[in-house]
Design a protein around this motif. Structure first.
Motif, PDB file in Angstrom:
ATOM      1  N   LEU A 179     -45.823  78.468 -34.871  1.00  0.00           N
ATOM      2  CA  LEU A 179     -45.189  79.032 -36.062  1.00  0.00           C
ATOM      3  C   LEU A 179     -46.214  79.671 -36.989  1.00  0.00           C
ATOM      4  CD1 LEU A 179     -42.488  76.358 -36.896  1.00  0.00           C
ATOM      5  CD2 LEU A 179     -42.147  78.644 -36.004  1.00  0.00           C
ATOM      6  N   LEU A 180     -47.381  79.060 -37.113  1.00  0.00           N
ATOM      7  CA  LEU A 180     -48.435  79.634 -37.962  1.00  0.00           C
ATOM      8  C   LEU A 180     -48.929  80.963 -37.396  1.00  0.00           C
ATOM      9  CD1 LEU A 180     -50.511  76.487 -38.968  1.00  0.00           C
ATOM     10  CD2 LEU A 180     -49.031  77.875 -40.415  1.00  0.00           C
ATOM     11  N   LEU A 237     -46.225  83.521 -38.055  1.00  0.00           N
ATOM     12  CA  LEU A 237     -46.221  83.871 -39.468  1.00  0.00           C
ATOM     13  C   LEU A 237     -47.394  84.793 -39.806  1.00  0.00           C
ATOM     14  CD1 LEU A 237     -44.884  83.420 -42.221  1.00  0.00           C
ATOM     15  CD2 LEU A 237     -46.404  81.480 -42.537  1.00  0.00           C
ATOM     16  N   LEU A 246     -46.638  88.254 -38.525  1.00  0.00           N
ATOM     17  CA  LEU A 246     -45.654  88.908 -39.381  1.00  0.00           C
ATOM     18  C   LEU A 246     -46.295  89.412 -40.669  1.00  0.00           C
ATOM     19  CD1 LEU A 246     -42.640  89.543 -39.711  1.00  0.00           C
ATOM     20  CD2 LEU A 246     -42.419  87.358 -40.885  1.00  0.00           C
ATOM     21  N   ILE A 247     -47.160  88.601 -41.258  1.00  0.00           N
ATOM     22  CA  ILE A 247     -47.842  89.008 -42.492  1.00  0.00           C
ATOM     23  C   ILE A 247     -48.755  90.205 -42.237  1.00  0.00           C
ATOM     24  CG2 ILE A 247     -49.588  88.274 -44.167  1.00  0.00           C
ATOM     25  CD1 ILE A 247     -48.311  85.492 -44.058  1.00  0.00           C
TER      26      ILE A 247
END
Length: 56
Positions: free
Chosen positions: A5-6, A9, A12-13
């Motif tokens: 998940l990190l 994320l 995505l960032i």
């Protein structure tokens, strides 16, 4: 599961930041063109000198 998940994320960032930077480059180019046009087409004042085309 948390590291996955990190990573997602972070991807995505970074994708969002890359898109925002590209948009900001286009905005900067448009502002530069408008500034150059205003600099070239500024009007002359009553004394024959060049007047300022901006208010600030």
């Amino acid at each position: 599961m948390v590291p996955l998940l990190l990573v997602l994320l972070l991807a995505l960032i970074l994708f969002g930041a890359g898109f925002a930077v590209k948009v900001l480059w286009w905005v900067a180019i448009a502002v530069l063109v408008l500034w150059l046009l205003g600099f070239v087409m500024r009007s002359t004042s009553a004394g024959g000198g060049r007047g300022r085309w901006y208010r600030w």
